[in-house]
Every structure is written in structure tokens, then in C-alpha cells.
Scaffold this motif. Structure first.
Motif, PDB file in Angstrom:
ATOM      1  N   LEU A  95     104.532  56.652  -5.113  1.00  7.19           N
ATOM      2  CA  LEU A  95     105.014  57.570  -6.143  1.00  7.19           C
ATOM      3  C   LEU A  95     105.051  59.022  -5.657  1.00  7.19           C
ATOM      4  O   LEU A  95     105.730  59.855  -6.236  1.00  7.19           O
ATOM      5  N   GLU A  96     104.321  59.295  -4.588  1.00  5.85           N
ATOM      6  CA  GLU A  96     104.272  60.656  -4.044  1.00  5.85           C
ATOM      7  C   GLU A  96     105.177  60.852  -2.832  1.00  5.85           C
ATOM      8  O   GLU A  96     105.513  61.968  -2.473  1.00  5.85           O
ATOM      9  N   SER A  97     105.569  59.759  -2.165  1.00 11.50           N
ATOM     10  CA  SER A  97     106.372  59.898  -0.943  1.00 11.50           C
ATOM     11  C   SER A  97     107.850  60.067  -1.298  1.00 11.50           C
ATOM     12  O   SER A  97     108.400  59.311  -2.077  1.00 11.50           O
ATOM     13  N   LYS A  98     108.474  61.064  -0.706  1.00  8.92           N
ATOM     14  CA  LYS A  98     109.866  61.373  -1.030  1.00  8.92           C
ATOM     15  C   LYS A  98     110.774  61.367   0.196  1.00  8.92           C
ATOM     16  O   LYS A  98     111.967  61.586   0.085  1.00  8.92           O
ATOM     17  N   GLU A  99     110.204  61.106   1.368  1.00  9.25           N
ATOM     18  CA  GLU A  99     111.006  61.254   2.588  1.00  9.25           C
ATOM     19  C   GLU A  99     111.922  60.065   2.889  1.00  9.25           C
ATOM     20  O   GLU A  99     112.803  60.168   3.715  1.00  9.25           O
ATOM     21  N   ASP A 100     111.748  58.964   2.223  1.00  6.21           N
ATOM     22  CA  ASP A 100     112.516  57.767   2.605  1.00  6.21           C
ATOM     23  C   ASP A 100     113.415  57.263   1.470  1.00  6.21           C
ATOM     24  O   ASP A 100     113.359  56.117   1.065  1.00  6.21           O
ATOM     25  N   GLU A 101     114.277  58.141   0.987  1.00  3.37           N
ATOM     26  CA  GLU A 101     115.163  57.742  -0.110  1.00  3.37           C
ATOM     27  C   GLU A 101     116.477  57.173   0.416  1.00  3.37           C
ATOM     28  O   GLU A 101     116.973  57.585   1.462  1.00  3.37           O
ATOM     29  N   GLU A 122     107.934  54.989 -14.274  1.00  3.58           N
ATOM     30  CA  GLU A 122     108.148  55.964 -13.198  1.00  3.58           C
ATOM     31  C   GLU A 122     108.209  55.256 -11.846  1.00  3.58           C
ATOM     32  O   GLU A 122     109.034  55.596 -10.990  1.00  3.58           O
ATOM     33  N   ARG A 126     111.249  55.520  -9.175  1.00  9.81           N
ATOM     34  CA  ARG A 126     111.019  56.071  -7.832  1.00  9.81           C
ATOM     35  C   ARG A 126     111.464  55.085  -6.757  1.00  9.81           C
ATOM     36  O   ARG A 126     112.067  55.465  -5.757  1.00  9.81           O
ATOM     37  N   GLU A 129     115.209  54.811  -6.301  1.00 10.51           N
ATOM     38  CA  GLU A 129     115.733  55.925  -5.493  1.00 10.51           C
ATOM     39  C   GLU A 129     115.640  55.643  -3.998  1.00 10.51           C
ATOM     40  O   GLU A 129     116.409  56.181  -3.211  1.00 10.51           O
ATOM     41  N   LYS A 130     114.708  54.804  -3.608  1.00 14.27           N
ATOM     42  CA  LYS A 130     114.505  54.503  -2.186  1.00 14.27           C
ATOM     43  C   LYS A 130     115.459  53.417  -1.672  1.00 14.27           C
ATOM     44  O   LYS A 130     115.551  53.183  -0.470  1.00 14.27           O
TER      45      LYS A 130
END
Length: 197
Positions: A95-101, A122, A126, A129-130
């Protein structure tokens, strides 16, 4: 009270003896998901890496598996058990990692979705999105919803509220995240929902 992360770290070394994963059911579920050779797969809440050998058989050397978990001790056990070159292990909160979308063909939450607690909607958004467009998101358990919820209630304070919602609620989470529901299995043997982006 012990945190959820501490609970899983404390259980890591004995997890495989305590938890019986019916690999015949696991293989059945993975066949439903239909993972192709060369796929890029995210295994969320990998635990001790139960799915990894079966995922590797499907993606082969030409694919890639990223196995993540919040509990570093679980990741350590998974790494010891699974020595594949194309498997990346990471101790991270999905839920905190955003680099691999927008990079995964498949995202799988096997036997872990209840542990998102009150952040379940949520979590689905999330993970959607990945996914690549056309990618699949799967939430699955090799036990019934009732068995899972009863098990959590009787284990430890850290996980007693970790419930698997009804299929109706899960379906709404998927639709709200822009996923088309492809398959649903809610039986006495297993719980599976697969959605496509």
C-alpha cells in the motif's frame, strides 16, 4: 498487543509446519488464473513463498516474479526455500510502494487479503494501479471463507479481526477499482476472485 507484523515475524520459522497449504487446490487456483510463460507476477504477502515454485513453473526463466511481504522474517524463509534467479524478494508494504505501477501481468494475494484489515478497498485500488492494461488481479484462498474467518478469530489478538469479506463486497471492491470480474469461486473448498484491468 502484538502487531500484525510481529505476529508473522514470530511465526515465520514454524509457519510451514503449522499451516497446511493443499497444493492440489493451489495448482487448481493457479490454473484458473492462467499465467503465461514470460509473465511478470507480483506475489503479495508471499509469506514463506508457498506459491513461488508453482509460479516459476508457469512463468519459466523468461518471466519474472516479485515476492513481497511486510514481515522480514517471512521473506528470509522464502528466500532460503526458493533459489530462482528471476525471483525478487522485498520486504515492503504494497500500500506504500508506488514505484512499480502498470507493470504486472498478474498480481496475486494468496491466503493474505484479510490482513489488509480496514484498508481492503484501498488495497484493491492500489494493486489495480500496478497492473498492465489486460493484467489480472487475483485474491484467493485454498479454504472456504467461513474456515478462514473462523481460523483468524481463534488464533491471536493480532489477527482475530482479519476477516475475508463476502463475494458481493469483494466484487464491489473490484468494480470500484476499474476491474472487470472474470471468475468467482466461493465454495466449501476455496475462495477465488479474478479481475482484469
Amino acid at each position: 498487543m502484538m502487531s500484525q507484523k510481529d505476529f508473522f515475524n514470530n511465526m515465520a520459522d514454524t509457519w510451514d509446519e503449522i499451516c497446511n497449504h493443499d497444493m492440489i487446490k493451489v495448482e487448481y487456483i493457479l490454473n484458473l488464473i492462467d499465467i503465461k510463460k514470460g509473465s511478470h507476477v507480483l506475489d503479495v504477502g508471499t509469506g514463506t513463498g508457498v506459491l513461488i515454485p508453482s509460479l516459476f513453473q508457469r512463468v519459466t526463466q523468461s518471466g519474472c516474479i516479485k515476492a513481497i511481504d511486510l514481515a522480514e522474517k517471512m521473506i528470509e524463509v522464502a528466500q532460503r526455500k526458493n533459489k530462482y534467479e528471476n525471483v525478487i524478494f522485498e520486504c515492503v508494504d504494497v500500500l506504500e510502494s508506488k514505484e512499480d505501477e502498470h507493470i504486472y501481468d498478474h498480481i496475486i494475494c494468496y491466503s493474505m487479503f484479510p490482513h489488509f484489515k480496514c484498508r481492503k478497498a484501498e488495497a484493491v485500488s492500489r494493486m489495480a494501479e500496478k497492473l498492465k492494461v489486460g493484467g489480472n488481479f487475483t485474491i484467493c484462498h485454498s479454504q472456504s471463507r467461513e474456515s478462514i474467518n473462523n481460523l483468524h478469530r481463534g488464533v491471536d489478538e493480532a489477527v482475530k479481526e482479519d476477516n475475508l469479506p463476502s463475494m458481493e463486497i469483494m466484487r464491489q471492491y473490484f468494480l470500484d477499482a476499474g476491474l472487470k470480474v472474470l471468475k468467482e469461486v466461493d465454495s466449501t473448498d476455496m475462495f477465488v476472485i479474478i479481475g482484469c484491468k
